[in-house]
Design a protein around this motif. Sequence first.
Motif, PDB file in Angstrom:
ATOM      1  N   ASP A  22       0.714  -1.193  -0.033  1.00  0.00           N
ATOM      2  CA  ASP A  22       0.017  -0.118  -0.006  1.00  0.00           C
ATOM      3  C   ASP A  22       0.949   1.119   0.167  1.00  0.00           C
ATOM      4  OD1 ASP A  22      -1.705   2.176   0.483  1.00  0.00           O
ATOM      5  OD2 ASP A  22      -2.733   1.104   2.164  1.00  0.00           O
ATOM      6  N   ARG A  23       0.809   2.115  -1.116  1.00  0.00           N
ATOM      7  CA  ARG A  23       1.543   3.245  -1.080  1.00  0.00           C
ATOM      8  C   ARG A  23       1.392   4.201  -0.294  1.00  0.00           C
ATOM      9  NH1 ARG A  23       4.196   3.640  -5.759  1.00  0.00           N
ATOM     10  NH2 ARG A  23       4.429   5.647  -5.736  1.00  0.00           N
ATOM     11  N   ASN A  24      -0.008   4.186   0.456  1.00  0.00           N
ATOM     12  CA  ASN A  24      -0.292   5.256   1.423  1.00  0.00           C
ATOM     13  C   ASN A  24       0.144   4.681   3.046  1.00  0.00           C
ATOM     14  OD1 ASN A  24      -1.640   7.057  -0.331  1.00  0.00           O
ATOM     15  ND2 ASN A  24      -3.444   5.206  -0.273  1.00  0.00           N
ATOM     16  N   ASP A  25       0.877   3.744   3.100  1.00  0.00           N
ATOM     17  CA  ASP A  25       1.207   3.065   4.442  1.00  0.00           C
ATOM     18  C   ASP A  25       2.743   3.377   4.503  1.00  0.00           C
ATOM     19  OD1 ASP A  25       1.998   1.745   6.558  1.00  0.00           O
ATOM     20  OD2 ASP A  25       0.713   0.022   6.285  1.00  0.00           O
ATOM     21  N   ARG A  26       2.932   4.095   5.528  1.00  0.00           N
ATOM     22  CA  ARG A  26       4.513   4.492   5.651  1.00  0.00           C
ATOM     23  C   ARG A  26       5.416   3.297   6.089  1.00  0.00           C
ATOM     24  NH1 ARG A  26       6.935   6.240  10.499  1.00  0.00           N
ATOM     25  NH2 ARG A  26       5.720   5.460  12.195  1.00  0.00           N
TER      26      ARG A  26
END
Length: 173
Positions: A22-26
């Motif tokens: 997930d690109r939004n999960d750091r």
Amino acid sequence: MPLTFDEAFKRLIGHEGKFTNDRNDRGNWTTGIIGKGELKGTKYGISAMTYPDLDIRNLSLEKAKAIYKRDWWDKINADQIDSAIIFQVWDFAVNAGMGTAKRKLQKAVGVAEDGIIGKHTIQAINDTEINDVLLKFNAERLRYYTSLNTWNLYGKGWTLRVAGQLNYAALDN
């Protein structure tokens, strides 16, 4: 009967099984900063942020289990604290970071939040009724999650995870 590492690991993998990218999960980024570094993902809860040099996509379950035992379970002094509490702290550490989980446990038992689970913290945990620790710790966990700017994106999943943890707390205490 105290919860063993093997049993705790089976529970954890129920939350942390598949590969995600997930690109939004750091946590999926090698730097821990969204959009910076390499997007390598998370598998079995082992993240690129924590293990930037690890081949996350090809991580085996056995390797993940060894990492969890060495780097997580053993580092929170699991053998010195009631297993019902340790499972809660360990699950939160995997999800939010070891330092955060340790500090929230310390806050729940009323000691300095230095992130070190040493003799002072262990004594405070052991001097506090187990149900009080479990309830206060999960309250701190929910407060932490709701303070994050990603709450709108991941909050439902985090809340369901805590609900599951409260069920385990009732079984384990």
